[in-house]
Design a protein around this motif. Structure first.
Motif, PDB file in Angstrom:
ATOM      1  N   GLY A   1     -13.713  -1.278   6.496  1.00 46.67           N
ATOM      2  CA  GLY A   1     -14.601  -0.422   7.342  1.00 46.67           C
ATOM      3  C   GLY A   1     -13.840   0.895   7.401  1.00 46.67           C
ATOM      4  O   GLY A   1     -12.715   0.970   7.184  1.00 46.67           O
ATOM      5  N   TRP A   2     -14.619   1.871   7.814  1.00 44.68           N
ATOM      6  CA  TRP A   2     -14.145   3.134   7.956  1.00 44.68           C
ATOM      7  C   TRP A   2     -14.943   4.088   8.762  1.00 44.68           C
ATOM      8  O   TRP A   2     -16.104   3.854   9.046  1.00 44.68           O
ATOM      9  CB  TRP A   2     -13.911   3.898   6.643  1.00 44.68           C
TER      10      TRP A   2
ATOM     11  N   ARG B   1     -18.483  -9.540   1.495  1.00 51.88           N
ATOM     12  CA  ARG B   1     -19.531  -9.345   0.621  1.00 51.88           C
ATOM     13  C   ARG B   1     -20.005 -10.536  -0.194  1.00 51.88           C
ATOM     14  O   ARG B   1     -20.974 -10.164  -1.152  1.00 51.88           O
ATOM     15  CB  ARG B   1     -18.896  -8.244  -0.443  1.00 51.88           C
TER      16      ARG B   1
ATOM     17  N   ASP C   1     -26.643  -4.262   9.532  1.00 52.14           N
ATOM     18  CA  ASP C   1     -25.355  -4.682   9.635  1.00 52.14           C
ATOM     19  C   ASP C   1     -24.799  -5.121  10.559  1.00 52.14           C
ATOM     20  O   ASP C   1     -23.527  -5.291  11.139  1.00 52.14           O
ATOM     21  CB  ASP C   1     -24.367  -3.359   9.074  1.00 52.14           C
TER      22      ASP C   1
ATOM     23  N   ASP D   1     -30.288  -2.473  13.096  1.00 50.85           N
ATOM     24  CA  ASP D   1     -29.113  -2.314  11.974  1.00 50.85           C
ATOM     25  C   ASP D   1     -29.076  -3.594  11.224  1.00 50.85           C
ATOM     26  O   ASP D   1     -28.556  -4.579  11.706  1.00 50.85           O
ATOM     27  CB  ASP D   1     -28.081  -2.066  12.582  1.00 50.85           C
TER      28      ASP D   1
ATOM     29  N   SER E   1     -16.530  -3.639   8.414  1.00 50.67           N
ATOM     30  CA  SER E   1     -15.746  -4.349   7.423  1.00 50.67           C
ATOM     31  C   SER E   1     -16.415  -5.900   7.576  1.00 50.67           C
ATOM     32  O   SER E   1     -16.600  -6.451   8.472  1.00 50.67           O
ATOM     33  CB  SER E   1     -14.542  -4.379   7.972  1.00 50.67           C
ATOM     34  N   HIS E   2     -17.069  -6.107   6.300  1.00 49.39           N
ATOM     35  CA  HIS E   2     -17.957  -7.360   6.058  1.00 49.39           C
ATOM     36  C   HIS E   2     -17.545  -8.196   4.849  1.00 49.39           C
ATOM     37  O   HIS E   2     -16.879  -7.488   3.845  1.00 49.39           O
ATOM     38  CB  HIS E   2     -19.416  -6.789   6.118  1.00 49.39           C
TER      39      HIS E   2
ATOM     40  N   GLU F   1     -19.834   9.654  10.140  1.00 52.39           N
ATOM     41  CA  GLU F   1     -20.197   8.681   9.068  1.00 52.39           C
ATOM     42  C   GLU F   1     -19.137   7.260   9.309  1.00 52.39           C
ATOM     43  O   GLU F   1     -18.032   7.682   9.590  1.00 52.39           O
ATOM     44  CB  GLU F   1     -19.965   9.187   7.674  1.00 52.39           C
ATOM     45  N   TRP F   2     -19.871   5.935   9.194  1.00 48.12           N
ATOM     46  CA  TRP F   2     -18.950   5.022   9.478  1.00 48.12           C
ATOM     47  C   TRP F   2     -19.519   3.837   8.650  1.00 48.12           C
ATOM     48  O   TRP F   2     -20.674   3.847   8.354  1.00 48.12           O
ATOM     49  CB  TRP F   2     -18.669   4.579  10.558  1.00 48.12           C
ATOM     50  N   SER F   3     -18.794   2.812   8.169  1.00 44.39           N
ATOM     51  CA  SER F   3     -19.245   1.327   7.709  1.00 44.39           C
ATOM     52  C   SER F   3     -18.264   0.469   8.232  1.00 44.39           C
ATOM     53  O   SER F   3     -17.149   0.603   8.228  1.00 44.39           O
ATOM     54  CB  SER F   3     -19.155   1.658   6.277  1.00 44.39           C
TER      55      SER F   3
ATOM     56  N   HIS G   1     -14.777  -6.026   2.354  1.00 45.23           N
ATOM     57  CA  HIS G   1     -14.616  -4.775   2.160  1.00 45.23           C
ATOM     58  C   HIS G   1     -13.837  -3.811   3.633  1.00 45.23           C
ATOM     59  O   HIS G   1     -14.380  -4.526   4.538  1.00 45.23           O
ATOM     60  CB  HIS G   1     -15.591  -3.806   1.602  1.00 45.23           C
TER      61      HIS G   1
END
Length: 305
Positions: free
Chosen positions: A184-185, A198, A216, A214, A195-196, A191-193, A182
């Motif tokens: 990342g952003w 899945r 992640d 964490d 790219s991993h 806010e952030w996530s 997915h």
């Protein structure tokens, strides 16, 4: 999406908010179209240059004395990217540089979408190491200037293009979808996530590791063996930092080992002479165990990436 911009940062010290160089390579319709880069004067209070970092990239305080600061550089990064998503090799590190440097200057984070050529490489090739020189070698790319930000950005772009070709994909969206990765952003609201991949279930915390780490994080849930003497910290400090990020340090390579940090080789490259533990890791890899060898710089980039 067949257009994107690869990016790479070098830092002055172990703090993620100390960028001292950036390189960018723009890919348009599947071809390298433009490059840009600059030295950076790190934010005030984070401008110390550590001997280890200087030994890796060769940039000194004198080199950045007249370089632009982060506020101006980030504006140029946004202009060069021109709304395209970013690609980085170990994007967790490079995107943490953007966040930490912005925070150091009291600036909001930029709105970015990004993915990681290292994560893609793991779904494309089976390698002893997924550091950029190994991935470039697997992709058939001539690459001799590792830790030059511009050269690293171009190599990351070429690795991604090679992975697309291997997958028969004509777009980055299609490649990520096919590999179950997915985007990342990050947002200006803080806010952030990342790219991993899945495909795996959630990684489990390890006994004795920090339960609040964490999940992640790049090393969370990993059993990590160290060999050789680290330049940047003592072994006890490394063991403590590993436990803090949810990893479990160990002194021996076994069938449970996920990562071997080969500190005796500060710049691991394809064809390097391997230590005894690294040779054991190679044998385990050939026996289908998922195990990876990191040099010290790659280890530090993942420690908080």
């Amino acid at each position: 999406m067949s257009s994107w911009v690869a990016i790479d940062f070098e830092t002055a010290n172990e703090h993620r908010g100390s960028p001292c160089a950036v390189g960018m390579t723009k890919v348009v319709d599947g071809r390298v179209a433009d490059t840009w880069g600059t030295l950076i004067q790190p934010p005030t209070g984070l401008s110390r240059f550590s001997p280890f970092n200087v030994s890796v990239h060769g940039i000194t305080p004198a080199d950045v004395a007249s370089a632009p600061g982060w506020r101006a550089v980030l504006a140029d990064i946004i202009v060069f990217a021109d709304g395209l998503p970013l690609v980085a090799h170990n994007a967790g590190f490079d995107m943490s540089v953007v966040r930490a440097a912005s925070e150091a200057e009291g600036m909001p984070w930029p709105e970015l979408r990004y993915t990681c050529s290292q994560v893609v490489a793991r779904r494309t090739w089976k390698l002893l190491s997924y550091s950029l020189p190994y991935c470039a070698d697997a992709a058939g790319i001539a690459f001799a200037d590792h830790h030059d930000a511009g050269a690293d950005a171009t190599a990351a772009a070429q690795v991604m293009l090679s992975a697309m070709q291997s997958a028969g994909s004509t777009s980055l969206d299609g490649l990520l979808r096919g590999h179950q990765i997915h985007w990342g952003w990050m947002t200006s609201a803080g806010e952030w996530s990342g790219s991993h991949y899945r495909g795996h279930g959630a990684r489990k915390p390890l006994p004795g590791a920090n339960p609040d780490a964490d999940p992640d994080g790049a090393l969370y849930g990993a059993t990590v063996c160290l060999t050789g003497k680290l330049t940047s910290m003592t072994r006890d400090e490394a063991f403590h930092k590993l436990a803090e990020v949810g990893a479990q340090p160990t002194g021996n390579v076994t069938k449970k080992t996920d990562i071997l940090v080969s500190a005796s080789q500060t710049r691991l490259k394809p064809g390097d002479t391997l230590s005894g533990k690294a040779k054991k890791a190679q044998a385990l890899l050939e026996a289908s165990q998922d195990i990876e060898v990191l040099d010290e710089d790659e280890f530090l980039r993942r420690l908080h990436g």
